[in-house]
Write an enzyme that holds these catalytic residues in place. Structure first.
Site, short mmCIF file in Angstrom:
data_model
loop_
_atom_site.label_atom_id
_atom_site.label_comp_id
_atom_site.label_asym_id
_atom_site.label_seq_id
_atom_site.Cartn_x
_atom_site.Cartn_y
_atom_site.Cartn_z
N GLU A 229 6.86 -1.34 -15.82
CA GLU A 229 5.99 -2.28 -16.46
C GLU A 229 4.73 -1.46 -16.51
O GLU A 229 4.09 -1.28 -15.33
CB GLU A 229 5.89 -3.57 -15.66
CG GLU A 229 7.17 -4.46 -15.57
CD GLU A 229 7.43 -5.16 -16.93
OE1 GLU A 229 6.75 -5.00 -17.67
OE2 GLU A 229 8.71 -5.42 -17.25
N CYS A 263 -3.18 -5.92 -16.49
CA CYS A 263 -2.37 -5.26 -17.41
C CYS A 263 -2.62 -5.63 -18.78
O CYS A 263 -2.65 -4.89 -19.92
CB CYS A 263 -1.16 -5.10 -16.99
SG CYS A 263 -0.20 -6.56 -16.78
P1 NAD Z 1 -0.64 4.09 -10.76
O1 NAD Z 1 0.31 4.34 -11.73
O2 NAD Z 1 -1.86 4.83 -10.47
O3 NAD Z 1 -0.03 3.75 -9.33
C1 NAD Z 1 0.93 2.76 -9.18
C2 NAD Z 1 1.95 3.03 -7.96
O4 NAD Z 1 2.54 4.12 -8.20
C3 NAD Z 1 1.00 3.25 -6.69
O5 NAD Z 1 1.87 2.76 -5.50
C4 NAD Z 1 1.03 4.81 -6.76
O6 NAD Z 1 0.98 5.25 -5.36
C5 NAD Z 1 2.58 5.21 -7.05
N1 NAD Z 1 2.42 6.56 -7.75
C6 NAD Z 1 1.34 7.25 -8.45
N2 NAD Z 1 2.00 8.60 -8.69
C7 NAD Z 1 3.63 8.33 -8.45
C8 NAD Z 1 4.50 9.18 -8.78
N3 NAD Z 1 4.31 10.59 -9.41
N4 NAD Z 1 5.76 8.77 -8.42
C9 NAD Z 1 5.95 7.67 -7.78
N5 NAD Z 1 5.15 6.72 -7.52
C10 NAD Z 1 3.73 7.05 -7.80
O7 NAD Z 1 -1.04 2.49 -11.28
P2 NAD Z 1 -2.25 1.74 -10.62
O8 NAD Z 1 -3.74 2.25 -10.72
O9 NAD Z 1 -1.97 1.41 -9.25
O10 NAD Z 1 -2.23 0.33 -11.26
C11 NAD Z 1 -2.86 0.20 -12.57
C12 NAD Z 1 -2.02 0.39 -13.79
O11 NAD Z 1 -0.81 -0.62 -13.62
C13 NAD Z 1 -2.60 -0.12 -15.03
O12 NAD Z 1 -2.19 0.67 -15.99
C14 NAD Z 1 -2.04 -1.58 -15.25
O13 NAD Z 1 -1.87 -1.88 -16.70
C15 NAD Z 1 -0.59 -1.23 -14.60
N6 NAD Z 1 -0.16 -2.56 -14.54
C16 NAD Z 1 1.06 -3.07 -15.43
C17 NAD Z 1 1.48 -4.47 -15.06
C18 NAD Z 1 2.58 -4.82 -15.99
O14 NAD Z 1 3.19 -5.98 -15.65
N7 NAD Z 1 2.86 -4.09 -17.11
C19 NAD Z 1 1.20 -5.16 -14.16
C20 NAD Z 1 -0.16 -4.82 -13.19
C21 NAD Z 1 -0.52 -3.38 -13.40
#
Ligand code: NAD
Length: 457
Positions: A229, A263
């Site tokens: 997501e 999001c």
């Molecule tokens: P992010 O992708 O930076 O991090 C999300 C998670 O992934 C964190 O726990 C992070 O430590 C981990 N992570 C980072 N790199 C990784 C890798 N290479 N492998 C595995 N895990 C890794 O996102 P964020 O800044 O925490 O959140 C914001 C983003 O989330 C925005 O793009 C937002 O739109 C999205 N979001 C989407 C939804 C949805 O339902 N579609 C809901 C909430 C947030």
């Protein structure tokens, strides 16, 4: 792993809340091994008994909403009442959803054959649950419930920006579940990457598109199941015949809610040019109701951004729009003082190549631009790689129907903000995700179907 601890900072003050130790590579392997060892007994437990344990965890979550909400508010910056509301809201919704999880995994005898054909829904095994910080209780809980309920064990890695909220939530579940059924790992992206690479069967992820791509690439090696997501760049279209007050209110509120860190925030407001002036006036009036303030103080409706880098992203988007000729109608200046606050900002007529029109801003920005015809509105709304949500305002039902059908998004709101009824999946089209969550179909993604056909004796 790249770092030994998370420096967990208070976004309202910049002060250190706590240093939280990060998992090492050996910790990741050990947590996954414990979850794997716990799996057979959890999988083979009567599903009603399993769901009762998950229900008990949700009950604890509800009881602890004020305390958990306070931790969330402090480390993420969400206003306290909204943080407590997040805990209570998800608790209620997911408790109701348990009935649908039960339906999703119930075995069926499939008619149409002389033989007895049994269709079951088998859990995958060990699921990695990796989550962001913007709804630090809601996002993990919505995946923990179906993953565990369907008979998987879980290794959960919360965002490095909300480790204490993640630990609190994990503890509430762990207190109800057998040992090893839910394991917790703390750390930044490198820990998440090591978890995806470890011996897990599925990765359930909510976060950015860039991380989603990295996860899919890494999961491909083991053909691991993924549900992703991801981000969005949602449009909200206002036609001249719409209820302009209601449309402007919705556009503003859903651009600014959670300091724009949602999001499916409204990231682009497309206004029919004949009413552009009026909409700007109405938006500016509503923006005045969105001052930022201390998230823990009563009555605050907008807290700080979660981190310095998140605020830097917003600053860069506003600067880029300004340089490219957009007008900043209000806001757009860094406030003095501690913390990562940023004022509600209205950007008018940013050109199409401006960052604020193309990339996720994820900040308190209302981005207004215009269109002349219905075709142009649709074309501009769809001019993005994302496809999470979209919103349309018009008093013409035929047009509402036409435009919503033409929008390439997983969820569309017509004369209201998007969002489904209970049981509808949460879904992003195009590069906003892969798979979906919620509803019977969403819950089934934590399982694989299996048929057993038995010849008559
Ligand atoms: P992010 O992708 O930076 O991090 C999300 C998670 O992934 C964190 O726990 C992070 O430590 C981990 N992570 C980072 N790199 C990784 C890798 N290479 N492998 C595995 N895990 C890794 O996102 P964020 O800044 O925490 O959140 C914001 C983003 O989330 C925005 O793009 C937002 O739109 C999205 N979001 C989407 C939804 C949805 O339902 N579609 C809901 C909430 C947030």
């Amino acid at each position: 792993m790249s770092q030994a601890t998370i420096r967990n900072l208070d976004p309202a003050t910049g002060e250190l809340i706590e240093e939280v130790p990060c998992a090492t590579g050996a910790d990741v392997q050990a947590a996954v091994a414990r979850a794997r060892a716990a799996w057979p007994a959890w999988r083979d437990m009567e599903s009603s008994q399993r769901l009762d344990l998950v229900r008990a965890a949700l009950e604890r979550m509800g009881e602890q909403a004020p305390e958990l909400g306070a931790v969330l508010s402090r480390e993420m910056g969400k206003p306290l009442d909204r943080a407590v509301g997040e805990v209570r809201g998800y608790c209620q919704r997911l408790t109701e959803e348990l009935e649908r999880v039960a339906q999703a995994i119930a075995p069926e005898i499939v008619p149409g054959s002389e033989d007895r054909v049994l269709l079951t829904r088998e859990p995958h095994g060990v699921v990695a649950v990796i989550t962001p910080w913007n709804f630090p209780v809601g996002m993990p809980a919505q995946m923990l419930v179906p993953a565990l309920g369907a008979g998987n064990t879980v290794v959960f890695k919360p965002s490095e920006h909300v480790p204490l909220t993640g630990a609190y939530l994990a503890r509430l579940f762990q207190e109800q579940l057998p040992e090893g059924v839910l394991e917790l790992l703390q750390g930044e992206g490198a820990v998440g990457a090591a978890l995806v690479d470890a011996d897990v069967d599925m990765v359930a992820f909510v976060g950015s598109r860039a991380t989603g791509i990295a996860i899919m690439r890494s999961a491909a090696g083991g053909l691991k199941r993924v549900v992703l997501e991801l981000g969005g760049k949602d449009p909200l279209i206002i036609f001249a015949d719409s209820d302009l007050e209601a449309a402007a209110l919705s556009a503003t509120q859903f651009s600014l809610s959670n300091t724009g860190q949602v999001c499916c925030s409204v990231e682009r407001v497309l206004v029919e040019s004949s009413v552009a002036e009026k909409i700007e006036e109405l938006v500016l009036k509503e923006v005045a109701n969105w001052p930022f303030g201390d998230p823990l103080a009563k009555g605050t409706c907008m807290g700080p951004l979660v981190s310095e880098s998140q605020r830097d992203n917003v600053v860069a988007h506003v600067a880029d729009a300004r340089e490219k000729g957009a007008r900043i109608a209000i806001g757009g200046e860094l406030p003095e003082g501690p913390g990562w606050f940023y004022p509600a900002t209205v950007i008018v007529d940013a050109p199409e190549d401006a960052k604020v029109r193309r990339d996720e801003t994820f900040g308190p920005v209302v981005c207004l631009s215009t269109f002349e015809t219905e075709e142009e509105a649709i074309e501009k709304a769809n001019d993005t790689i994302y496809g999470l949500g979209a919103n349309v305002w018009t008093s013409d039902p035929e047009r509402g129907h036409r435009v919503s059908a033409a929008l390439r998004a997983g969820q569309v709101g017509v004369n209201r903000y998007l969002g489904g009824a209970p049981g509808t999946p949460w879904v992003g089209a195009r590069q906003s995700g892969m798979g979906f969550l919620g509803g019977i179909e969403g819950h089934r993604q934590f399982t694989s179907p299996k048929t057993v056909a038995t010849a008559p004796a």
